[in-house]
Write a protein that holds these residues in place. Structure first.
Motif, short mmCIF file in Angstrom:
data_model
loop_
_atom_site.label_atom_id
_atom_site.label_comp_id
_atom_site.label_asym_id
_atom_site.label_seq_id
_atom_site.Cartn_x
_atom_site.Cartn_y
_atom_site.Cartn_z
N ASP A 188 11.11 -153.45 -19.10
CA ASP A 188 9.91 -154.05 -19.66
C ASP A 188 8.99 -153.03 -20.31
O ASP A 188 8.11 -153.38 -21.08
N GLU A 189 9.17 -151.77 -19.96
CA GLU A 189 8.34 -150.72 -20.57
C GLU A 189 8.86 -150.32 -21.94
O GLU A 189 8.23 -149.53 -22.63
N LEU A 218 6.92 -139.86 -12.25
CA LEU A 218 8.07 -140.75 -12.46
C LEU A 218 8.56 -141.38 -11.16
O LEU A 218 8.93 -142.54 -11.15
N ARG A 228 18.64 -155.16 -10.85
CA ARG A 228 17.65 -155.20 -9.77
C ARG A 228 16.25 -155.24 -10.37
O ARG A 228 16.06 -154.96 -11.55
N ARG A 285 2.90 -154.37 -12.72
CA ARG A 285 3.36 -153.31 -11.82
C ARG A 285 2.19 -152.64 -11.12
O ARG A 285 2.39 -151.87 -10.18
N LYS A 341 3.59 -143.01 -24.46
CA LYS A 341 4.56 -143.71 -25.30
C LYS A 341 3.79 -144.52 -26.31
O LYS A 341 2.85 -145.23 -25.96
N ARG A 388 13.43 -154.26 -26.02
CA ARG A 388 14.26 -154.99 -25.07
C ARG A 388 14.82 -156.28 -25.70
O ARG A 388 14.10 -157.00 -26.40
N PHE A 448 10.11 -150.94 -25.92
CA PHE A 448 9.58 -151.75 -27.02
C PHE A 448 10.71 -152.51 -27.71
O PHE A 448 10.47 -153.24 -28.65
N PRO A 481 5.84 -149.33 -31.26
CA PRO A 481 6.30 -149.32 -32.66
C PRO A 481 5.54 -150.34 -33.51
O PRO A 481 6.11 -151.30 -33.99
N ARG A 489 3.30 -157.83 -21.75
CA ARG A 489 4.52 -158.49 -22.17
C ARG A 489 4.87 -159.72 -21.33
O ARG A 489 5.41 -160.69 -21.81
N ARG A 490 4.58 -159.63 -20.04
CA ARG A 490 4.89 -160.78 -19.19
C ARG A 490 3.81 -160.93 -18.12
O ARG A 490 3.06 -159.99 -17.85
N MET A 550 8.31 -137.60 -21.79
CA MET A 550 8.18 -136.15 -21.84
C MET A 550 8.59 -135.59 -23.20
O MET A 550 9.62 -135.95 -23.73
N ASP A 576 14.63 -154.08 -14.12
CA ASP A 576 13.93 -155.08 -14.92
C ASP A 576 12.54 -154.57 -15.33
O ASP A 576 12.13 -154.65 -16.49
N ASP A 577 11.81 -154.00 -14.35
CA ASP A 577 10.48 -153.45 -14.62
C ASP A 577 10.53 -152.35 -15.66
O ASP A 577 9.70 -152.27 -16.56
N MET A 578 11.52 -151.46 -15.49
CA MET A 578 11.62 -150.32 -16.40
C MET A 578 11.94 -150.80 -17.82
O MET A 578 11.37 -150.31 -18.79
N ASP A 637 13.77 -153.18 -10.09
CA ASP A 637 13.22 -151.94 -10.64
C ASP A 637 13.77 -151.67 -12.04
O ASP A 637 13.06 -151.17 -12.91
N GLU A 664 15.72 -139.17 -19.37
CA GLU A 664 14.83 -138.10 -18.92
C GLU A 664 14.63 -138.06 -17.41
O GLU A 664 14.30 -137.01 -16.88
N SER A 691 17.71 -142.02 -12.17
CA SER A 691 17.15 -142.60 -10.95
C SER A 691 16.33 -143.86 -11.23
O SER A 691 15.48 -144.23 -10.44
N CYS A 692 16.58 -144.48 -12.38
CA CYS A 692 15.93 -145.75 -12.72
C CYS A 692 14.41 -145.60 -12.73
O CYS A 692 13.68 -146.47 -12.25
N CYS A 693 13.93 -144.47 -13.24
CA CYS A 693 12.49 -144.21 -13.26
C CYS A 693 11.94 -144.10 -14.68
O CYS A 693 10.76 -143.79 -14.86
N CYS A 694 12.78 -144.22 -15.67
CA CYS A 694 12.28 -144.22 -17.04
C CYS A 694 13.11 -145.30 -17.73
O CYS A 694 13.76 -146.08 -17.07
N ALA A 695 13.08 -145.36 -19.03
CA ALA A 695 13.95 -146.34 -19.69
C ALA A 695 14.61 -145.68 -20.88
O ALA A 695 14.87 -146.31 -21.89
N LYS A 697 10.33 -142.56 -4.74
CA LYS A 697 11.79 -142.49 -4.61
C LYS A 697 12.20 -141.39 -3.65
O LYS A 697 11.67 -140.29 -3.68
#
Lengths: 347, 105
Positions: free
Chosen positions: B71-72, A48, B63, A190, A127, B76, B74, A130, A185-186, A253, B67-69, B65, B37, B41-45, A52
């Motif tokens: 995007d993950e 994750l 920011r 990443r 993940k 948004r 389904f 849907p 999606r775009r 998770m 925005d990227d998250m 990061d 989860e 820390s902006c590491c999941c969504a 960081k």
């Protein structure tokens, strides 16, 4: 079935707490095997937030998730832990001799008197998008990981996602498949820039297609996918005919099979005592984010403390007739020998 | 100060808010269904929320990061935000949010 690998302690989860278990158990001469669903150590720190900064590791004003993992690997190297990566701990049973037998979904069988569950927030699982009815195709023509590249040879393949997994597999499988389409999606990825450049070069050469949009529907028969319907911004809805679909939408998770181990649970956490960090089953311990006790804080440093106390009781279970002597690494030549530092550091 | 959160079943909750807290933390503290989860820390969504109406403009801009998250996910939408990136302040007193399906634990 493969023959059971016997060891002192089986650790489920190779995140920071799983790794530090090896250290504390190693100081007491206990050998460890670790099972983790990821392909590398570090758990959440690696998956994750490898980049960081973490600010609350004692004596490290700042350290990244990846660096913490690397340092722990260095710290436990003298104890030669054995890792079983890409495997999920799937079944646990008690044997007649009082030991535990753990099976993984890759048919590894491990046997030990002590189990330590340091599985954090649970197993990282893919993940799932849907898309209605997708589950009918899973494991037949729709996959979330690649076990064998050959299984994709000469297929019309669609890969979805914009991260490293999606891009790496697109690059690796492109030479094998009949046709390849990447759907994201775009038009921004990443994944590592180098992979993105390679992918764009293949698209420019006409060797694969790139479609920007969202997959909304799947059609096919008897588990065999025939086409995917993609909603795009510039071309409206388009159909991609394909015979295999690989989806890489990241991981999330889930507690997974640990929930079926027969342990008492408290809201998906495993209650333990705060003396030994033992679960409702003697010989099974839980350390780190996955355990629960009054006052619990989900901090890496809490897990490190728990590991030290767990190791004391693990020793007593494994060597009921031996007396446990508490020693410091600063002064004990015995511990220093185990760490391999005695010779060069001796005065 | 308060925030108003509609859960995934459509039930609206009025939560007392504390200045300086991540809105995700306030929602989690009340025991509403939010997975969060990575712990903020902006590491999941998995703390994804929809922001109602004009409240969106009062928020600190997103920011890259975040925005990227997002995007993950389904689900948004144009009014999607990660609630761990929203810090409670006086200007946000009364904000209306809806928990996304992807935030369900």
């Amino acid at each position: 079935m493969s023959e059971a690998i016997k060891t002192d302690v089986i650790i489920i989860g190779a995140g920071p707490c799983g790794l530090f278990n090896v250290f504390e158990l190693g100081l007491l001469d206990l050998k460890c095997h670790l099972v983790d669903i990821l392909d590398r150590p570090g758990g959440q720190c690696a998956e994750l937030y490898p980049e960081k900064p973490i600010y609350d590791i004692p004596a490290w004003p700042v350290i990244s998730g990846q660096e913490l993992t690397d340092r722990l690997m260095e710290q436990i190297a003298p104890f030669n832990p054995v890792f079983h990566f890409n495997q999920m701990a799937s079944e646990l049973k008690k044997l007649d001799n009082g030991h535990w037998q753990l099976k993984t979904d890759a048919d590894t069988v491990l046997e030990a008197p002590v189990i330590v569950i340091s599985a954090g927030g649970g197993s990282f699982m893919p993940k799932k998008p849907p898309i209605p009815g997708l589950e009918e195709y899973e494991g037949k023509s729709v996959f979330y990981s690649v076990r064998q590249m050959e299984a994709f040879r000469d297929h019309d393949l669609v890969i979805a996602g914009g991260g490293d997994s999606a891009l790496d597999w697109a690059l690796n499988l492109q030479p094998l498949v009949k046709s390849l389409t990447l759907v994201h999606r775009r038009d921004d990825f990443r994944a590592a820039p180098d992979s993105v450049n390679k992918m764009r070069a293949l698209v420019a050469d006409g060797k694969m297609k790139l479609v920007i949009g969202n997959i909304k529907q799947v059609t096919g028969e008897n588990g065999q996918v025939e086409s995917l319907s993609v909603k795009t911004k510039d071309q409206g809805d388009i159909d991609l005919s394909c015979s295999r679909f690989l989806a890489f939408y990241g991981l999330t998770m889930k507690l997974g099979p640990v929930a079926e181990f027969g342990l008492n649970l408290h809201e998906n956490l495993i209650p333990v005592d705060t003396e030994k960090f033992q679960t409702s089953e003697p010989g099974i311990f839980a350390v780190g984010d996955i355990n629960y006790y009054p006052g619990k804080l989900k901090l890496i440093l809490s897990g490190f403390h728990e590991a030290a106390l767990m190791a004391q009781e693990a020793f007593r279970i494994i060597h009921p007739d031996k007396k446990l002597r508490f020693q410091y690494t600063t002064s004990s030549s015995d511990l220093q020998n185990k760490l391999g530092v005695n010779d060069k550091d001796a005065a | 100060m308060q925030i108003n959160v509609t859960d995934q079943n459509g039930k609206r909750h009025e939560l007392e808010a504390i200045e300086g807290w991540q809105i995700m933390e306030i929602i989690r503290d009340y025991g509403l269904p939010i997975k969060a989860e990575c712990g903020g820390s902006c590491c999941c969504a998995t703390c994804h929320v929809y922001v109602t109406g004009d409240w969106l403009d009062k928020l600190y801009p997103m920011r890259d990061d975040e925005d990227d998250m997002l995007d993950e996910t389904f689900d948004r939408e144009d009014n999607s935000r990660l609630s761990c990136q929203l810090i409670m302040s006086e200007e946000l007193d009364g904000i209306e949010l809806t928990l996304s399906d992807g935030a369900r634990p």
